[in-house]
Design a protein around this motif. Structure first.
Motif, PDB file in Angstrom:
ATOM      1  N   SER A 133     -61.571  55.678 -18.630  1.00  0.00           N
ATOM      2  CA  SER A 133     -60.474  54.763 -18.945  1.00  0.00           C
ATOM      3  C   SER A 133     -59.654  55.193 -20.154  1.00  0.00           C
ATOM      4  O   SER A 133     -58.767  54.471 -20.594  1.00  0.00           O
ATOM      5  CB  SER A 133     -61.025  53.351 -19.164  1.00  0.00           C
ATOM      6  OG  SER A 133     -62.050  53.413 -20.117  1.00  0.00           O
ATOM      7  N   ALA A 134     -59.945  56.370 -20.704  1.00  0.00           N
ATOM      8  CA  ALA A 134     -59.158  56.854 -21.846  1.00  0.00           C
ATOM      9  C   ALA A 134     -58.787  58.313 -21.604  1.00  0.00           C
ATOM     10  O   ALA A 134     -59.563  59.083 -21.033  1.00  0.00           O
ATOM     11  CB  ALA A 134     -59.952  56.730 -23.145  1.00  0.00           C
ATOM     12  N   LYS A 145     -56.790  64.197 -13.267  1.00  0.00           N
ATOM     13  CA  LYS A 145     -55.394  63.864 -12.962  1.00  0.00           C
ATOM     14  C   LYS A 145     -55.271  62.573 -12.140  1.00  0.00           C
ATOM     15  O   LYS A 145     -54.312  61.820 -12.273  1.00  0.00           O
ATOM     16  CB  LYS A 145     -54.852  65.036 -12.161  1.00  0.00           C
ATOM     17  CG  LYS A 145     -53.469  64.946 -11.655  1.00  0.00           C
ATOM     18  CD  LYS A 145     -53.139  66.296 -11.009  1.00  0.00           C
ATOM     19  CE  LYS A 145     -52.047  66.176 -10.009  1.00  0.00           C
ATOM     20  NZ  LYS A 145     -52.345  66.088  -8.638  1.00  0.00           N
ATOM     21  N   GLU A 146     -56.282  62.323 -11.309  1.00  0.00           N
ATOM     22  CA  GLU A 146     -56.217  61.165 -10.424  1.00  0.00           C
ATOM     23  C   GLU A 146     -56.743  59.877 -11.060  1.00  0.00           C
ATOM     24  O   GLU A 146     -56.645  58.801 -10.461  1.00  0.00           O
ATOM     25  CB  GLU A 146     -56.989  61.447  -9.124  1.00  0.00           C
ATOM     26  CG  GLU A 146     -56.332  62.500  -8.228  1.00  0.00           C
ATOM     27  CD  GLU A 146     -54.870  62.176  -7.901  1.00  0.00           C
ATOM     28  OE1 GLU A 146     -54.544  60.986  -7.718  1.00  0.00           O
ATOM     29  OE2 GLU A 146     -54.054  63.130  -7.863  1.00  0.00           O
ATOM     30  N   THR A 196     -50.956  56.721 -14.885  1.00  0.00           N
ATOM     31  CA  THR A 196     -49.960  55.725 -15.280  1.00  0.00           C
ATOM     32  C   THR A 196     -50.058  55.317 -16.749  1.00  0.00           C
ATOM     33  O   THR A 196     -49.228  54.559 -17.230  1.00  0.00           O
ATOM     34  CB  THR A 196     -50.114  54.439 -14.431  1.00  0.00           C
ATOM     35  OG1 THR A 196     -51.438  53.964 -14.623  1.00  0.00           O
ATOM     36  CG2 THR A 196     -49.885  54.704 -12.949  1.00  0.00           C
ATOM     37  N   GLY A 197     -51.088  55.814 -17.445  1.00  0.00           N
ATOM     38  CA  GLY A 197     -51.322  55.360 -18.828  1.00  0.00           C
ATOM     39  C   GLY A 197     -50.414  56.022 -19.847  1.00  0.00           C
ATOM     40  O   GLY A 197     -49.739  57.014 -19.567  1.00  0.00           O
ATOM     41  N   LYS A 198     -50.404  55.437 -21.032  1.00  0.00           N
ATOM     42  CA  LYS A 198     -49.678  55.998 -22.174  1.00  0.00           C
ATOM     43  C   LYS A 198     -50.524  55.702 -23.401  1.00  0.00           C
ATOM     44  O   LYS A 198     -51.060  54.607 -23.533  1.00  0.00           O
ATOM     45  CB  LYS A 198     -48.308  55.331 -22.304  1.00  0.00           C
ATOM     46  CG  LYS A 198     -47.524  55.833 -23.506  1.00  0.00           C
ATOM     47  CD  LYS A 198     -46.325  54.950 -23.819  1.00  0.00           C
ATOM     48  CE  LYS A 198     -45.527  55.451 -25.001  1.00  0.00           C
ATOM     49  NZ  LYS A 198     -46.251  55.687 -26.261  1.00  0.00           N
ATOM     50  N   MET A 199     -50.632  56.682 -24.282  1.00  0.00           N
ATOM     51  CA  MET A 199     -51.445  56.456 -25.481  1.00  0.00           C
ATOM     52  C   MET A 199     -50.695  55.563 -26.458  1.00  0.00           C
ATOM     53  O   MET A 199     -49.506  55.793 -26.703  1.00  0.00           O
ATOM     54  CB  MET A 199     -51.781  57.785 -26.154  1.00  0.00           C
ATOM     55  CG  MET A 199     -52.768  58.604 -25.360  1.00  0.00           C
ATOM     56  SD  MET A 199     -53.205  60.105 -26.216  1.00  0.00           S
ATOM     57  CE  MET A 199     -51.763  61.120 -25.935  1.00  0.00           C
ATOM     58  N   SER A 256     -45.917  59.557 -21.384  1.00  0.00           N
ATOM     59  CA  SER A 256     -46.862  59.254 -20.314  1.00  0.00           C
ATOM     60  C   SER A 256     -48.006  60.272 -20.318  1.00  0.00           C
ATOM     61  O   SER A 256     -47.782  61.470 -20.529  1.00  0.00           O
ATOM     62  CB  SER A 256     -46.132  59.304 -18.966  1.00  0.00           C
ATOM     63  OG  SER A 256     -47.076  59.401 -17.932  1.00  0.00           O
ATOM     64  N   ASN A 257     -49.212  59.786 -20.063  1.00  0.00           N
ATOM     65  CA  ASN A 257     -50.359  60.710 -20.033  1.00  0.00           C
ATOM     66  C   ASN A 257     -50.239  61.739 -18.926  1.00  0.00           C
ATOM     67  O   ASN A 257     -50.851  62.798 -18.982  1.00  0.00           O
ATOM     68  CB  ASN A 257     -51.662  59.926 -19.842  1.00  0.00           C
ATOM     69  CG  ASN A 257     -52.012  59.112 -21.065  1.00  0.00           C
ATOM     70  OD1 ASN A 257     -51.454  59.328 -22.147  1.00  0.00           O
ATOM     71  ND2 ASN A 257     -52.919  58.155 -20.908  1.00  0.00           N
TER      72      ASN A 257
END
Ligand code: A3P
Length: 300
Positions: free
Chosen positions: A76-77, A242-243, A249-252, A259-260
């Motif tokens: 999740s990170a 990657k999947e 869809t995440g962003k730090m 975007s990640n």
């Protein structure tokens, strides 16, 4: 030419620093205040050399007795959230952060070249893993990344390439960056491990075992028998990371990286062939030949 200013590239201590991402003030504070411990582990690289991949591997290897792959924080990170850069995170958010409460071994990363590391690192017995990659793939990867980060869709590849050949790119010159770690890895082999993206692709089992041994977390015979090494390699592979939703869809938080997913593009060796002309390849090969002529370091 809008690109250098858009990246905030500034020459500092002999290297080009992308100051929008890594302000000079945070580098100075890191150099002044960071106190290394012998147990520390530092992932070092130039951007686009395979940092994200190496961070995922280091985190997983070191924490494999605390987390199963099904519940590792990597699910999740983004790897950069779990192993953060001195100059982009710790010393950017706070000029003198208290890092003493981080459980041992503390995991850090940096894009800074060896000469710019805090003296306490050079004096300590901590471990540094450096990853590099053939510069042709780095140029192409950087070009895509910088266009995405700074919203420069029309930036010509030629511009990026010429800057790279002049050494005028994030944490460049490329050759100086690699040489610093290469030389130190020969001087202090138990403190600095020199890895290559291409070797990790070609023989991930041997390289992952080499990495784990260097880090002081070698795989047991039992682990090897039960396939733990391959499970870690598969988990940290390009296709798997990657999947994950966080990387799709995440962003730090508080990062200027929009975007990640920008950290995961094609994940291949030799993709430059689709972008660089034979003339460009020859040109950069000649630059490298000249710059590395007095060293045993080579790039295929
Ligand atoms: P490409 O742009 O050639 O695809 P860094 O992490 O240092 O920023 O490097 C990013 C490069 O590594 C990108 O290269 C990216 O696709 C690739 N990459 C990211 N994760 C990877 C992984 N798990 N395995 C292999 N390559 C990976």
């Amino acid at each position: 030419n809008i690109s250098p200013s858009a990246q905030g590239l500034t020459q500092f201590q002999g290297f080009w620093i992308p100051t929008l991402i890594a302000p000079i003030s945070s580098i100075i504070s890191f150099q002044k205040y960071f106190q290394a411990l012998d147990e520390d582990i530092i992932v070092a690289s130039k951007p686009k050399a395979g940092t994200t991949w190496l961070k995922a591997l280091v985190f997983t290897i070191v924490n494999r007795h605390s987390y199963k792959l099904s519940n590792t924080p990597l699910n999740s990170a983004n790897p950069h959230q779990l192993i953060s850069h001195f100059e982009i995170k710790f010393y950017k958010e706070n000029l003198n952060p208290d890092l003493s409460k981080i459980p041992s071994p503390r995991l850090f990363s940096t894009h800074l070249p060896y000469p710019m590391l805090a003296d306490s690192i050079k004096r300590s017995n901590c471990r540094i893993v450096y990853i590099t990659r053939n510069p042709f793939d780095i140029v192409v990867s950087s070009w895509h990344f910088i266009k995405g980060v700074h919203n420069l869709p029309d930036w010509p590849l030629e511009d990026c390439f010429e800057m790279f050949c002049r050494g005028e790119e994030s944490y460049g010159p490329f050759w100086e960056h690699a040489l610093g770690y290469w030389n130190m890895s020969m001087e202090k082999p138990s403190n600095i491990l020199f890895m290559r993206y291409e070797e990790l692709k070609e023989d991930p089992v041997a390289q992952t075992k080499r990495l784990a041994e260097f880090l002081g977390f070698p795989f047991s015979i039992e682990e090897e028998k039960t396939g733990v090494v391959n499970q870690i390699i598969d988990f940290c592979s390009f296709n798997h990371l990657k999947e994950l939703e966080v990387n799709k869809t995440g962003k730090m938080p508080r990062s200027i990286i929009p975007s990640n997913k920008l950290f995961f593009r094609s994940g291949k060796v030799g993709d430059y062939i689709n972008y660089l002309s034979p003339t460009a390849v020859e040109l950069l090969s000649n630059v490298l030949k000249e710059k590395l002529s007095e060293s045993s370091l080579t790039f295929n």
